[in-house]
Design an enzyme around this catalytic site. Structure first.
Site, PDB file in Angstrom:
ATOM      1  CB  SER A  85      16.008  64.624 -22.824  1.00 50.77           C
ATOM      2  OG  SER A  85      17.084  65.648 -22.692  1.00 50.77           O
ATOM      3  CB  SER A  94      14.737  68.438 -14.366  1.00 49.12           C
ATOM      4  OG  SER A  94      15.541  68.703 -15.370  1.00 49.12           O
ATOM      5  CE  LYS A 105      19.475  68.639 -21.715  1.00 53.26           C
ATOM      6  NZ  LYS A 105      17.917  67.935 -21.349  1.00 53.26           N
ATOM      7  CB  SER A 126      16.349  65.800 -19.085  1.00 50.10           C
ATOM      8  OG  SER A 126      17.506  66.522 -18.585  1.00 50.10           O
TER       9      SER A 126
END
Length: 309
Positions: A274, A109, A166, A111
């Site tokens: 996100s 994805s 992240k 993010s």
């Protein structure tokens, strides 16, 4: 961002295969091989005795050829043992490399755009933050601590079966404030430099692109982030009642969190697209998988191969 392992449950599959092939390898080496050797020796003694009797009776025999065939037939490994013994060291090596050194993942994805794109295959350093037991992910040797700016893979606190990636923006003891799509760390505003707008490959949309300079030991960590003009600072109604939320003070326009001991505050580089610590909370040290450090393949864009910043 829910990461996709290169193979789902690969660590558990490898572990089971390693145990099974390892047991067979050990069983053959210390038990079955000795049994075959004893059986071969007994057959050879019987063969030698029979030949000796034939020679005594004046009958000529071929000592060497038949003897070698009899020995080979008795000491030969069964096919299932031979294959298990061949696969065991390979499986064990892959398991050790993947569990303690490097693990591959695929980015599914957006993010972490623009740092990581959909379709990137990345490698994660499993030992830089400490040595952990595979499967249960329990740290047994401490090495380094995550630092602001690191791109880190971790187990999603709400579902330990999922791996997320992240950027670390807050370490234990930090005071993190997010207002007007800007970070303040320990009372000091993070520096942002405007860059050319970024065109999303997945959607025909331009995003505002900036260079963010997060304070880190010895200086700053520089990386690009994206903001979407028509999105709010963050979606306040989506903030959950996560563990240790009392360490945070939320309003509709901003929030401030004091990162608790043993916890990390994570955010995606695609800030307005996100789901991260702003919404579901801190990441405990026990959830850490490792540090992402290289894109090793993207079949849609070979230029993506290289280090992660």
């Amino acid at each position: 961002m829910n990461l996709q392992p290169v193979l789902s449950n690969f660590a558990l599959i490898l572990f089971v295969l390693m145990v099974i092939t390892g047991i067979i390898w050990c069983l053959d080496r210390f038990v079955l091989a000795k049994q075959r050797r004893r059986a071969a020796d007994a057959a050879l003694r019987e063969y030698d005795a029979r030949n000796a009797k034939l020679v005594a009776e004046g009958i000529k025999v071929d000592h060497n050829g038949n003897r070698a065939a009899i020995e080979a037939a008795h000491v030969r490994q069964p096919t299932w043992v031979e294959y298990s013994g061949s696969f065991f060291p390979v499986i064990a090596m892959v398991f050790i490399l993947r569990s303690f050194l490097w693990e591959p993942f695929k980015i599914p994805s957006s993010s972490m755009v623009p740092t990581l794109l959909v379709g990137d295959f990345i490698l994660v350093n499993k030992y830089t933050y400490g040595i952990r037991l595979p499967i249960i992910n329990k740290k047994i040797i401490q090495i380094n601590d995550p630092q602001r700016g690191d791109v880190m893979v971790f187990k999603y606190p709400k579902d330990m079966s999922q791996d997320y990636i992240k950027r670390v923006v807050g370490v234990p003891g930090d005071t993190i404030t997010y207002e007007d799509k800007r970070l303040t760390v320990n009372g000091k505003a993070v520096e942002y430099t405007p860059l050319d707008d970024y065109l999303d490959d997945q959607h025909p949309v331009y995003h505002k692109q900036l260079e963010e300079k997060l304070p880190s030991p010895g200086g700053f960590t520089q990386h690009r982030i994206l903001n979407t003009a028509d999105r709010r600072n963050f979606d306040f109604p989506s903030v959950e009642q996560f563990p240790l939320r009392e360490a945070c003070d939320y309003t509709e326009d901003k929030f401030t969190c004091v990162v608790p001991a043993g916890q990390y505050f994570m955010m995606g580089d695609n800030r307005d697209n996100s789901a991260d610590s702003r919404y579901w909370g801190f990441v405990p040290d026990r959830n850490i998988v490792g540090k992402a450090f290289v894109v090793w393949m993207n079949f849609g864009n070979f230029k993506r191969v290289g280090g992660i910043h």
